[in-house]
Design an enzyme around this catalytic site. Structure first.
Site, PDB file in Angstrom:
ATOM      1  N   TYR A  53      45.827  45.493  40.207  1.00  0.00           N
ATOM      2  CA  TYR A  53      46.782  44.582  39.560  1.00  0.00           C
ATOM      3  C   TYR A  53      47.372  45.398  38.109  1.00  0.00           C
ATOM      4  CZ  TYR A  53      42.154  43.453  37.326  1.00  0.00           C
ATOM      5  OH  TYR A  53      41.130  43.544  36.637  1.00  0.00           O
ATOM      6  N   ASP A 108      30.171  35.242  35.669  1.00  0.00           N
ATOM      7  CA  ASP A 108      30.826  34.103  36.066  1.00  0.00           C
ATOM      8  C   ASP A 108      30.186  33.002  36.718  1.00  0.00           C
ATOM      9  OD1 ASP A 108      33.123  35.638  35.703  1.00  0.00           O
ATOM     10  OD2 ASP A 108      33.264  36.606  37.653  1.00  0.00           O
ATOM     11  N   HIS A 162      39.317  34.359  35.482  1.00  0.00           N
ATOM     12  CA  HIS A 162      39.391  34.898  34.255  1.00  0.00           C
ATOM     13  C   HIS A 162      40.745  35.024  33.496  1.00  0.00           C
ATOM     14  CE1 HIS A 162      36.300  37.901  36.035  1.00  0.00           C
ATOM     15  NE2 HIS A 162      35.631  36.872  35.720  1.00  0.00           N
ATOM     16  N   LYS A 211      49.760  39.040  35.272  1.00  0.00           N
ATOM     17  CA  LYS A 211      48.961  40.110  36.086  1.00  0.00           C
ATOM     18  C   LYS A 211      49.939  39.883  37.337  1.00  0.00           C
ATOM     19  CE  LYS A 211      44.206  39.645  34.807  1.00  0.00           C
ATOM     20  NZ  LYS A 211      42.955  38.764  35.149  1.00  0.00           N
TER      21      LYS A 211
END
Length: 191
Positions: A131, A169, A61, A71
């Site tokens: 995250y 996905d 992603h 991130k």
């Protein structure tokens, strides 16, 4: 914290200094001052957490411009293989990836800069993954590339018959077929 450079400039592994005794352990999981000095000045604005079982694969992603994100990721329970793929057009490392095993035992974190796609695979029975992001999630800006793209050369360490992916996905395109708006020569941190 110790900063471990990877094969791709800007993607780093962060190893905390852990203090242990008969009671257990303690470590500083994040210090804004130390992160700014050793990695890059950044302001994280959102924290996320997911819980997944063995074989779950999430990713790859990213968020499109102007909502692209950096991130800082870690696994607080279990074990994951975490992957960052360079998707900056014109980059000398375009299409290459960094993979790191993150676990509750090694306490490692991976910093993924803007201009990278991110994903992970759960290697333990269960994993809790956290995250930090430096930009807010914007649904209309969501992007992704196919996890199982042979041209990326990622060994996810999950047998295909055990892989669990979301419908979204599964339908993602391979890197070569994905329109990308990240340019290696552009400052992706400029507001």
């Amino acid at each position: 914290m110790e900063i471990i450079k990877t094969a791709i400039d800007g993607v780093v592994i962060i190893k905390p200094r852990i203090f242990t005794d008969s009671r257990g352990y303690f470590f500083e999981s994040f210090s804004q001052r130390e992160f700014d000095e050793k990695v890059r000045p950044i302001q994280f604005v959102q924290d996320n957490e997911s819980k997944s079982s063995y074989g779950v694969m999430r990713g790859l992603h990213y968020q499109k411009m102007p909502y692209t994100q950096s991130k800082l990721v870690r696994c607080v329970r279990g074990r994951v293989l975490d992957v960052a793929v360079d998707i900056r057009r014109g980059s000398p490392t375009f299409g290459r990836h960094v993979a790191a095993e993150l676990s509750e035992d090694n306490h490692l974190q991976l910093f993924i800069p803007r201009g990278f796609a991110h994903g992970f695979a759960v290697l333990s029975d269960e994993a809790v993954f956290q995250y930090k992001c430096d930009n807010f999630y914007e649904p209309q800006s969501e992007g992704g590339i196919q996890l199982i793209d042979d041209t990326l050369g990622i060994d996810w360490r999950i047998p295909t018959d055990h892989a669990i992916l979301s419908e979204k996905d599964i339908k993602r395109t391979k890197l070569a077929d994905t329109p990308l708006d990240f340019d290696y020569n552009e400052d992706l941190y400029k507001k």
